[in-house]
Each structure stands twice: as structure tokens, then as C-alpha cells.
Design an enzyme around this catalytic site. Structure first.
Site, PDB file in Angstrom:
ATOM      1  N   ASP A  64       0.823  -1.238  -0.001  1.00 37.69           N
ATOM      2  CA  ASP A  64      -0.163  -0.067   0.045  1.00 37.69           C
ATOM      3  C   ASP A  64       1.103   1.207  -0.072  1.00 37.69           C
ATOM      4  O   ASP A  64       1.929   1.325   0.531  1.00 37.69           O
ATOM      5  CB  ASP A  64      -0.799  -0.046   1.153  1.00 37.69           C
ATOM      6  CG  ASP A  64      -2.204   0.965   1.230  1.00 37.69           C
ATOM      7  OD1 ASP A  64      -2.442   1.328  -0.095  1.00 37.69           O
ATOM      8  OD2 ASP A  64      -2.764   1.485   2.321  1.00 37.69           O
ATOM      9  N   ASN A 118     -10.906  -2.960  -5.082  1.00 35.38           N
ATOM     10  CA  ASN A 118     -10.178  -2.043  -5.903  1.00 35.38           C
ATOM     11  C   ASN A 118     -10.762  -1.634  -7.108  1.00 35.38           C
ATOM     12  O   ASN A 118     -10.429  -0.723  -8.044  1.00 35.38           O
ATOM     13  CB  ASN A 118      -8.646  -2.522  -6.173  1.00 35.38           C
ATOM     14  CG  ASN A 118      -7.880  -2.490  -4.719  1.00 35.38           C
ATOM     15  OD1 ASN A 118      -7.043  -3.223  -4.537  1.00 35.38           O
ATOM     16  ND2 ASN A 118      -8.079  -1.131  -4.180  1.00 35.38           N
TER      17      ASN A 118
HETATM   18  C1  IPE Z   1      -5.558  -2.749   0.116  1.00 28.60           C
HETATM   19  O1  IPE Z   1      -4.843  -1.357  -0.120  1.00 28.60           O
HETATM   20  C2  IPE Z   1      -5.499  -3.430  -1.119  1.00 28.60           C
HETATM   21  C3  IPE Z   1      -3.756  -3.665  -1.792  1.00 28.60           C
HETATM   22  C4  IPE Z   1      -3.093  -3.211  -1.294  1.00 28.60           C
HETATM   23  C5  IPE Z   1      -4.000  -4.359  -3.026  1.00 28.60           C
HETATM   24  P1  IPE Z   1      -6.174  -0.227  -0.283  1.00 28.60           P
HETATM   25  O2  IPE Z   1      -5.474   1.028  -0.387  1.00 28.60           O
HETATM   26  O3  IPE Z   1      -7.134  -0.593  -1.313  1.00 28.60           O
HETATM   27  O4  IPE Z   1      -6.910  -0.245   1.025  1.00 28.60           O
HETATM   28  P2  IPE Z   1      -7.661   0.494   1.781  1.00 28.60           P
HETATM   29  O5  IPE Z   1      -8.834   1.303   0.796  1.00 28.60           O
HETATM   30  O6  IPE Z   1      -6.930   2.042   2.432  1.00 28.60           O
HETATM   31  O7  IPE Z   1      -8.412   0.168   2.943  1.00 28.60           O
HETATM   32  C1  IPE Z   2      -1.849   0.167  -3.335  1.00 26.43           C
HETATM   33  O1  IPE Z   2      -1.548   1.239  -3.370  1.00 26.43           O
HETATM   34  C2  IPE Z   2      -1.934  -0.607  -4.658  1.00 26.43           C
HETATM   35  C3  IPE Z   2      -3.310  -1.069  -4.922  1.00 26.43           C
HETATM   36  C4  IPE Z   2      -4.285  -0.894  -3.923  1.00 26.43           C
HETATM   37  C5  IPE Z   2      -3.578  -1.813  -6.160  1.00 26.43           C
HETATM   38  P1  IPE Z   2      -2.396   2.377  -3.243  1.00 26.43           P
HETATM   39  O2  IPE Z   2      -3.023   2.695  -4.755  1.00 26.43           O
HETATM   40  O3  IPE Z   2      -3.675   2.020  -2.622  1.00 26.43           O
HETATM   41  O4  IPE Z   2      -1.815   3.716  -2.704  1.00 26.43           O
HETATM   42  P2  IPE Z   2      -2.358   4.942  -1.769  1.00 26.43           P
HETATM   43  O5  IPE Z   2      -3.346   4.083  -0.662  1.00 26.43           O
HETATM   44  O6  IPE Z   2      -3.468   5.605  -2.429  1.00 26.43           O
HETATM   45  O7  IPE Z   2      -1.190   5.659  -1.444  1.00 26.43           O
HETATM   46 MG    MG Z   3      -4.139   2.515  -0.600  1.00 25.28          MG
END
Ligand code: IPE
Ligand code: IPE
Ligand code: MG
Length: 244
Positions: free
Chosen positions: A25, A73
Site C-alpha cells: 500500500d 479495488n
Molecule cells: C489494500 O489497499 C489493497 C492492496 C494493497 C492491493 P487499499 O489502498 O485498497 O486499502 P484501503 O482502501 O486503504 O483500505
Molecule cells: C496500493 O497502493 C496498490 C493497490 C491498492 C492496487 P494504493 O494505490 O492504495 O496507494 P495509496 O493508498 O492511494 O497511497
Molecule cells: Mg491504498
């Protein structure tokens, strides 16, 4: 390979996790900080995934799982979703180049949502690597912990319906076999970078007794050194599993 100045052999077995799970993340925030579109963060995060995979293999971790894309996602803008899926495609085609020959690859999640050619690539990779045992690398894509549990419940219900088993014969071990992780041991160490303190529907069954490690570092900046810090912390935890 040195691991915080000790080799794996010098550590007590309980100080060394059998299974580490990573919630990758913070990619979006990494890009935003640099004034770049979010997809650049995903590209950088994918490089970290490669680096960490290699490092885990070098230090002898047996099972590593990465959360790449959740069932939630899909809510994201279409161009971001397609950038992530394209990146995923690129990385699985190239997988042998960065993990070598002795790594078993498994995908967690419902594959049926993907194009047929991508599903075939995923299935072929699982099949081709199924006998490797140096390490198992699990990639969670279109994965949700609740979806996984419902999926297992459906398979068992079908067996009950056909009269193959009785409801009161269902045990935790039996249930576990129908999870996407099947024969992979439970998570010992769950690592979430980016400052968020939650699981976001990741391995909710398998992490029932996991140790959690949270850090503010964003995933693209996560490094072997950061992993060492998590391993040192893990080594200090007292795991009781409900005992004394
Ligand atoms: C969790 O991260 C999913 C992945 C890293 C693939 P998210 O960014 O989707 O989670 P939330 O929305 O902050 O809970
Ligand atoms: C995690 O990084 C990757 C996926 C969820 C696919 P994010 O895209 O959630 O990154 P932030 O949380 O917005 O910084
Ligand atoms: Mg995220």
C-alpha cells in the site's frame, strides 16, 4: 546471507516467520508526493515487489504473499485499474527472470474475471512451478478474504448436498483446504506499509494469529532494510496462540 547480523541458522526457528504477507500500500501517495499520476506509483511499487521477493528468497523465507489488487479495488477509476492489470500481466510474463527456477507461484483470488489469455498464463505458471519447493510466492489479485471464505463455503455446501459429507463433519482443517491458500501455512508476519492500520479484507482467516507490523514507509520506498526491521521486531514478539 546476513540477516540483521545473524544468519537464518543462528536464529531460533520461532524467531523466523514461515509465512510473511505484504499489503503493498501507498503507491498512489508516493506518486502524488512527486506530482506524478498514480500509475507511476504502481510501477515503482512493482519494482519493490521484485526486490523484496528476491531478498526473501535469499534469506530463506518459505512463503510470501503479496496483496496486489483487492475485490474492492474495482471501485477505482478505469484507467488506474487497467494500468494495474497491465503491470500484473507484464510481471507474470517476466516472472522467471526475477524469481529464478525454484519458486512455486500461486494466485489467490477469483481468476475468472480476467481475459482468457491472462487466465491461461496464470494457470500455466501455477502448473509449471507446482513442484518447486525453495519458496512459494502467492500473488493476491482480485482477492478478498470474505470472498475466499464464501467460495470455500459454497464448495463444502455442494459436497453436503451430494451427500458426500455431513455438516457436523466439517472441521477447520477441512474448511481451510478450500481456501485459495490451501496447503500454505498460516501467516506469521503481516506487514502493512503506508501508515494505514487495517487489513482491508486481506487473509482474514489465515492471519488469525499473525503478528502485525505497521510502518509509515510507502510501499515503493520499502526495502530489504525495512524488512529486516520487521523481522527484528517479529523476533521480539511472544507468540502464545492462546496458551500461557
Ligand atoms: C489494500 O489497499 C489493497 C492492496 C494493497 C492491493 P487499499 O489502498 O485498497 O486499502 P484501503 O482502501 O486503504 O483500505
Ligand atoms: C496500493 O497502493 C496498490 C493497490 C491498492 C492496487 P494504493 O494505490 O492504495 O496507494 P495509496 O493508498 O492511494 O497511497
Ligand atoms: Mg491504498
Amino acid at each position: 546471507m546476513a540477516l540483521f547480523n545473524k544468519t537464518k541458522e543462528e536464529l531460533l526457528p520461532e524467531q523466523f516467520p514461515e509465512h510473511i504477507a505484504f499489503i503493498m500500500d501507498g503507491n498512489g501517495r508516493w506518486a502524488k508526493k512527486r506530482g506524478l499520476p498514480r500509475k507511476f506509483g504502481h510501477r515503482e511499487g512493482a519494482k519493490t515487489f521484485k526486490k523484496i521477493t528476491r531478498y526473501c528468497k535469499d534469506i530463506g523465507i518459505k512463503n510470501i504473499t503479496f496483496y496486489a489488487f483487492s475485490t474492492e479495488n474495482w471501485k477505482r477509476p478505469e484507467d488506474e485499474v487497467s494500468a494495474i492489470i497491465e503491470l500484473f500481466r507484464e510481471y507474470i510474463v517476466d516472472v522467471r527472470n526475477y524469481i529464478g527456477e525454484e519458486v512455486r507461484v500461486l494466485f489467490l483470488g477469483d481468476k475468472t474475471i480476467f481475459d482468457d489469455d491472462l487466465q491461461k498464463k496464470m494457470n500455466d505458471l501455477e502448473e509449471d512451478t507446482k513442484d518447486y519447493n525453495k519458496m512459494t510466492m502467492l500473488l493476491a489479485i482480485n482477492y478478498g478474504g470474505r470472498d475466499e471464505i464464501v467460495h470455500a463455503a459454497k464448495i463444502l455446501s455442494e459436497q453436503v448436498k451430494r451427500g458426500e459429507i455431513q455438516p457436523d463433519e466439517i472441521t477447520e482443517d477441512m474448511f481451510q483446504k478450500y481456501l485459495y491458500t490451501a496447503d500454505v501455512p498460516d501467516v506469521d508476519l503481516m506487514i502493512r506499509p503506508s501508515g494505514e492500520l487495517r487489513l482491508s479484507n486481506f487473509l482474514i482467516w489465515q492471519s488469525a494469529y499473525a503478528e502485525f507490523y505497521f510502518t509509515d514507509v510507502l510501499w515503493p520506498d520499502f526495502s530489504p532494510n525495512e524488512l529486516d526491521k520487521a523481522l527484528i521486531e517479529f523476533g521480539k514478539r511472544s507468540r502464545r496462540f492462546g496458551g500461557v
